[in-house]
Design an enzyme around this catalytic site. Structure first.
Site, PDB file in Angstrom:
ATOM      1  N   CYS A 190       0.840  -1.205   0.000  1.00 37.82           N
ATOM      2  CA  CYS A 190       0.000   0.000   0.000  1.00 37.82           C
ATOM      3  C   CYS A 190       0.874   1.253   0.000  1.00 37.82           C
ATOM      4  CB  CYS A 190      -0.923   0.009   1.217  1.00 37.82           C
ATOM      5  SG  CYS A 190      -1.924  -1.471   1.409  1.00 37.82           S
ATOM      6  N   CYS A 241      -7.618  -1.499  -4.438  1.00 40.46           N
ATOM      7  CA  CYS A 241      -6.176  -1.327  -4.237  1.00 40.46           C
ATOM      8  C   CYS A 241      -5.453  -2.675  -4.351  1.00 40.46           C
ATOM      9  CB  CYS A 241      -5.893  -0.688  -2.878  1.00 40.46           C
ATOM     10  SG  CYS A 241      -6.121   1.113  -2.854  1.00 40.46           S
TER      11      CYS A 241
END
Lengths: 280, 225
Positions: A190, A241
Site C-alpha cells: 500500500c 487497491c
C-alpha cells in the site's frame, strides 16, 4: 406554463429534504476548511469535484438509505432502527467515525459493512442468499444506500476508532503490517503509492498516509466516484487497491479487510470525516 | 442434540481444544488474536482466515496464494521499510545481478512505436474481482504510472522523469546494458526500490523489453524530442 413548472416542484421538495438529512456541516464545507488549513495537493486536485459536491448524487443515496433504514424489512419485518453500531441501539450520530470497533455480542472487531450485515441477519432475518446481503456495490444496492445514510451521520466529526480493547489494537497493528507488506508479481504494498506527499500515478494525486489532513479525505467513504458514476464504500476501495497491486482478491468483511480498515482509520485520527465525499 | 452430549463427541471436542491450545485458543476454540505478534496475525489473516481469494488461477500459472507468499527480497524490504542494512543491500544487489539473463545476440533496440504503447499500458496480471485476460490483450509495462516519458501524455511522479532519456544518455553499450538491467531487475542498482522486477519476474518478454528500450533510447522516439 403549468407543464413547465410541474417537474420543478418535486425536485425542490427533495432538495429541501436532502439538506436536512446531513447531520453536521455540508461535506464540501468540511473539505474547504481542511484546504484552508493545509492546502495539501491531494485535497485540491479537482476544483470541479469540489464544486460538484453540493449537488452530489450521493445525497440521493442518503435519502434512499434513510427510507430503507426505517422501513420494516426481511423475514422478521422489522426496521434497522434498533441496530447497535457501537454507540447503542439506534444511535447513528458519530457511530461511523468510531468504526471499526469491538462488539461484545459477536466477540469481533467489525466495520460498518460487516455490522450492517450482522444486523440485517440477526434483526431482520435476511440470509446470506438474499440480494440485500449479497449485493454490496453500486448506488442502487441496499448496502450502499444504508452505508451512505449511516456514515453521513458522522460528517464533520473527527475519526476516533477505539483502541481500548486488546482485539481492536491487535487488528489495527496487523493492518499496519499488511499496509507495508510487499508481495505479488510486482512487489507492491500500500505504501508504494501512499507513503509520500504530493506524488501522482499518471494524473492522479495520491493521498499520503503520513499526512492526516489529506488522509481523512482518502478514507472518507462512502463517496461518489465520478469515473464510476456510483457511490463506493471503504471495502470497495480496499478491494480495488489489492487488485491494482496484483495481489490476491481481498474478501469483503474478512478479518484481513477489517484489519486494513482499522489501520487506515487510525491514521486519520482527529481529522474530520468528509461524508459523502466526491472522488475521481 | 443428544449427539453433542455423548462421551465420544465430548472427548473429540476436548482433543480439538487441546490441539488448538498452543496456538492461543480461547474457550470457544477460536484463536486469540491478542496473543499473536502483529506479523503473525497478519500472516494468519492472509493465509488462514479467508482474507483473500487464494485459490484463484493466476496468469503466470498456479494459484493466487503464490502471489501472497513473500520471497526473500520482499521480506527484507518489508521488514526494513525499503531501507536494508549494508549487508542486506549487498546480498540483494548480488542476487539481483545473478537473476539477470541477457538475450542471445546481445541487447538490441526494438520498435519504439510498440514500446510507446507498452509504456502506456497498465494492463495485465490483475486478479481478484476482475481478471486481466492475457489471451485478449498483452500485458503492458505500467511505465507511465510512475515515470514521465514523452510529454504528450501525463506520467506519474513516483519515480524519476525519463523525458529526453536517450538524448542525454546516448546509446552506448554501457547505457544499453544499464537500461536493460533496470527494466529486468532494478534491485541490481537500487536495493529495495519500489520498481517491479519486470524481467526477473517474467512480467515482460525480452522482445517487449527491446521495444521499451527503443522508446527510451531511439533518437526517433518522442521521448527524445
Amino acid at each position: 406554463m403549468i407543464r413547465k413548472l410541474f417537474p420543478v416542484i418535486p425536485l425542490t421538495l427533495a432538495l429541501t429534504a436532502t439538506s436536512t438529512a446531513l447531520s453536521a456541516d455540508d461535506p464540501s464545507e468540511v473539505l474547504r476548511e481542511l484546504i484552508d488549513k493545509t492546502s495539501a495537493p491531494y485535497l485540491m486536485q479537482s476544483e470541479q469535484n469540489i464544486m460538484m459536491m453540493e449537488d452530489s448524487p450521493a445525497l440521493w443515496t442518503i435519502e434512499e438509505g434513510e427510507a430503507l433504514y426505517r422501513f420494516p424489512r426481511g423475514n422478521n419485518l422489522v426496521s434497522l432502527e434498533t441496530c447497535d453500531f457501537g454507540k447503542g441501539p439506534g444511535v447513528l450520530e458519530g457511530a461511523y467515525v468510531e468504526l471499526p470497533r469491538y462488539f461484545e455480542d459477536t466477540g469481533k472487531v467489525m466495520d460498518l459493512e460487516t455490522r450492517l450485515v450482522h444486523c440485517m441477519k440477526t434483526l431482520q432475518g435476511f440470509t446470506d442468499k438474499d440480494k440485500e446481503i449479497k449485493k454490496r456495490h453500486g448506488s442502487k444496492s441496499d448496502h450502499m444506500k444504508l452505508q451512505t445514510y449511516i456514515a453521513s451521520k458522522s460528517n464533520g466529526m473527527p475519526w476516533n476508532p477505539p483502541l481500548d480493547h486488546p482485539l481492536e489494537k491487535a487488528m489495527r497493528d496487523a493492518g499496519e503490517v499488511m499496509f507495508y507488506r510487499r508481495a505479488g508479481s510486482h512487489d507492491f504494498n500500500c505504501a508504494t503509492c501512499h507513503g509520500e506527499n504530493s506524488k501522482r500515478i499518471r494524473a492522479s494525486v495520491l493521498p499520503d498516509i503520513h499526512t492526516p489532513e489529506e488522509w481523512t479525505k482518502a478514507i472518507s467513504w462512502p463517496a461518489f466516484r465520478v469515473g464510476h458514476d456510483n457511490v463506493r464504500s471503504s471495502q470497495h476501495r480496499a478491494r480495488g487497491c489489492y487488485w491494482q497491486m496484483r495481489q490476491a482478491g481481498l474478501v469483503a468483511g474478512s478479518d484481513a479487510s477489517i484489519a486494513i480498515l482499522s489501520f487506515w482509520t487510525d491514521a486519520a485520527r482527529g481529522q474530520p470525516a468528509i461524508i459523502p465525499d466526491m472522488k475521481r | 442434540m443428544k449427539n453433542l452430549l455423548n462421551p465420544m463427541a465430548s472427548a473429540a471436542l476436548a482433543a480439538l481444544l487441546l490441539m488448538v491450545g498452543p496456538l492461543h485458543a480461547d474457550n470457544t476454540g477460536q484463536l486469540d488474536y491478542t496473543q499473536m505478534t502483529p506479523e503473525a496475525l497478519a500472516e494468519y489473516l492472509i493465509f488462514e482466515a479467508k482474507g483473500f481469494k487464494l485459490d484463484m488461477d493466476v496468469q503466470e500459472g498456479g494459484k493466487a496464494k503464490q502471489r501472497m507468499v513473500q520471497d526473500e527480497l520482499q521480506k527484507v524490504c518489508t521488514q526494513t521499510h525499503n531501507k536494508p542494512s549494508p549487508e542486506q543491500a549487498g546480498k540483494i544487489l548480488a542476487e539481483a545481478r545473478a537473476s539477470i539473463k541477457y538475450p542471445e545476440g546481445g541487447i538490441k533496440l526494438g520498435d519504439w512505436r510498440k514500446g510507446r504503447e507498452l509504456a502506456w499500458s497498465g494492463y495485465g496480471f490483475r486478479i481478484g474481482h476482475k481478471i486481466d485476460d492475457h489471451s485478449k490483450r498483452e500485458p503492458g509495462g505500467n511505465c507511465y504510472n510512475c515515470h514521465q516519458l514523452a510529454t504528450d501524455r501525463v506520467g506519474g511522479t513516483l519515480a524519476p522523469s525519463l523525458t529526453n532519456y536517450g538524448k542525454t544518455r546516448g546509446n552506448s553499450e554501457q547505457t544499453l546494458r544499464f537500461v536493460y538491467d533496470m527494466i529486468y531487475n532494478p534491485h541490481a542498482y537500487f536495493p529495495c526500490t519500489r520498481m517491479p522486477r519486470m524481467g526477473a519476474k517474467g512480467l515482460l518478454s525480452n522482445e517487449q523489453i527491446s521495444h521499451l528500450m527503443a522508446y527510451l533510447l531511439d533518437p526517433e522516439s518522442p521521448v527524445n524530442h
